[in-house]
Write an enzyme that holds these catalytic residues in place. Sequence first.
Site, PDB file in Angstrom:
ATOM      1  N   GLY A 134     -23.942  48.913 -28.224  1.00 51.57           N
ATOM      2  CA  GLY A 134     -24.717  47.934 -28.272  1.00 51.57           C
ATOM      3  C   GLY A 134     -25.716  47.768 -27.064  1.00 51.57           C
ATOM      4  N   GLY A 135     -26.010  48.537 -26.305  1.00 52.26           N
ATOM      5  CA  GLY A 135     -26.505  48.817 -24.987  1.00 52.26           C
ATOM      6  C   GLY A 135     -28.219  48.541 -25.295  1.00 52.26           C
ATOM      7  CG  ASP A 183     -43.231  37.689 -37.377  1.00 47.22           C
ATOM      8  OD1 ASP A 183     -43.730  38.233 -38.419  1.00 47.22           O
ATOM      9  OD2 ASP A 183     -43.821  36.815 -36.591  1.00 47.22           O
ATOM     10  CE  LYS A 194     -27.317  56.285 -26.455  1.00 45.03           C
ATOM     11  NZ  LYS A 194     -26.254  55.196 -25.946  1.00 45.03           N
ATOM     12  CD  GLN A 222     -30.344  66.036 -25.330  1.00 46.06           C
ATOM     13  OE1 GLN A 222     -31.577  66.351 -25.250  1.00 46.06           O
ATOM     14  NE2 GLN A 222     -29.929  66.044 -26.571  1.00 46.06           N
ATOM     15  CB  SER A 229     -21.891  61.185 -29.593  1.00 44.28           C
ATOM     16  OG  SER A 229     -23.105  60.537 -29.526  1.00 44.28           O
ATOM     17  CD  GLU A 257     -22.132  46.497 -39.478  1.00 46.12           C
ATOM     18  OE1 GLU A 257     -21.698  46.120 -38.431  1.00 46.12           O
ATOM     19  OE2 GLU A 257     -21.615  46.211 -40.717  1.00 46.12           O
ATOM     20  CE1 TYR A 267     -32.268  67.324 -21.812  1.00 44.93           C
ATOM     21  CE2 TYR A 267     -33.875  67.975 -20.308  1.00 44.93           C
ATOM     22  CZ  TYR A 267     -33.526  67.562 -21.346  1.00 44.93           C
ATOM     23  OH  TYR A 267     -34.533  67.170 -22.212  1.00 44.93           O
ATOM     24  CB  SER A 325     -51.014  51.998 -45.865  1.00 37.44           C
ATOM     25  OG  SER A 325     -51.018  53.377 -46.082  1.00 37.44           O
TER      26      SER A 325
END
Lengths: 266, 288
Positions: free
Chosen positions: A185-186, A176, A56, A87, A82, A208, A119, A32
Amino acid sequence: MSGRLTITVNDILKAKNRIHSCVHTTPVFTSSTFDESYGRKFYFKAENLQKTGSFKARGALNAVTVLKEGESPPKGVVTHSSGNHGQALAWAARMRGLQCAVVAPNNSPNVKLDAIRGYGADIVICDPTPTSRQETCHRIGRERGFHFVPPYDHPDVIAGQGTLGAEFLEQIPELDAILVPTSGGGMVSGIAIAAQALKPDLKVFIVEPNGKDVEKCLRAGERLWPNPPRFLETIADGIRLQQLGHVTWPIIRELVQKDVFSVVLS
Amino acid sequence: MSESREFAVMSHESDIRLAGLETHRNFDPVCVCQTTHSSGNHGQALAWAAQHCGLPCNVIVPRNTPTVKIDAIKGYGADVTLCEPNPTSRAETCAAICSEKNYVYIPSADHYDVMAGQGTIALEFLEQVPMLDAILVAASAGGMVSGIACAAKQLKPEIKIFVVEPFGKDLERCLREGKRLWPEPPQYVDTIAEGIRIQQLGKLAFPIVLSLAEKEVFTTTNAQIVEGMRFAFERMKVVIEGASGAVIAAAMSKRLRRMDGRLRHVGVILCGGNVDIDHIPWLPTREA
């Protein structure tokens, strides 16, 4: 002719079915205080709380699942990153029982490299340029028989990221507009495809780092960036690529707002 | 038993109860004495609650309280009165305001309505995670652990409530002997967890904790608190203050690991997130 691959909302819904049992449906936060200060109702989609710490995971897991379910699954996957995509891919590969190698620039934060190794993936260090990343990546792929999963320029990755948009609209149908930070841009492509199908009036805006100049490119309808591809100077290490991808560019040119929010981040 | 059941059930909307009081008699504006050790959470909370109910509020704070905390309290519309940084001045200033303005004093922990309000944490938690076998909760004066213990044990008698303390509180010894063994006058514990600096449990809280909590108390050092905070920040992406870090440290502890394997589902109360982001314990202080 739009010239783009026809990635549709159906690809996004298929992606959702592939990944939904493994990824979080992330919460939406409101403040708020923020709304009062900035004069609208804002909804914060918390992908910082997603598996592997970023959105990702969605694209990576969708891409890896498609490979695994394909006719001749590869031994493993490889990418350049990067950090967040690396990951995510390492995690996704482990989830589906594939090996993984990640090519990372020598200035990657240690916490990200440790997380990738955590991982079970193998790190291969390269120079901090887009060209070195790609060349090293292709070499490793050839040598080890690993399939390349790019960070953004791939329909399965884009469709995976698009699940974010579909989810957000399900949680907050009254949206909206959506503001999306953009590197290759994925994510913004995937979200834009979801939005176009589910709520055509919704406006998708790119955010950007200063110097990416996307607005100039969108208004001209042309890729105006210099070659070879460069990294921008920005503290936001996840959005350093100057150029949008080649698969993502036509989607963005068609579906995303020409007004771009440019933020000084250096 | 029925008395404490009523106590727990009424806890749902303790701030609304204050408003309910208001409709039955004259305005009962509220006053709180900000204790020198407090992280400011009670002051802020009371200011917010009073604003919510349309009651005036005055918070007494020691004059060396960080501006950011004073601003937070004022942000909720409360008046702030400064006092000297010692318990006597605090109590005297508070008493003076209460009598001058006809305000009611609401302490941060040793008050049944406050405990009942904190107890709603357990009602909610058990509704969300019915399979909890244990709950780890940090204690300062013990308002939260009292409320949680009352509520949780009513709903699930076999659940175990474990207190988490900063090193130096010595609560386990007190619980095992069944006596308040702390020195007088009341001391503060030296800990980076600002919210849990009070050494003694409150007079109302002590018998509740003695009767309902486990005798094993998890003691946490500053280094362990930092480790708990770092895990939340780095792995969970959640911003928490020191007291919450202490509870995570208890969850990470060898002592818990060695406990009964049937305690499978363990609740960890992340009691607050009001940390000064320019004074994170493991980072250099950011100059303004």
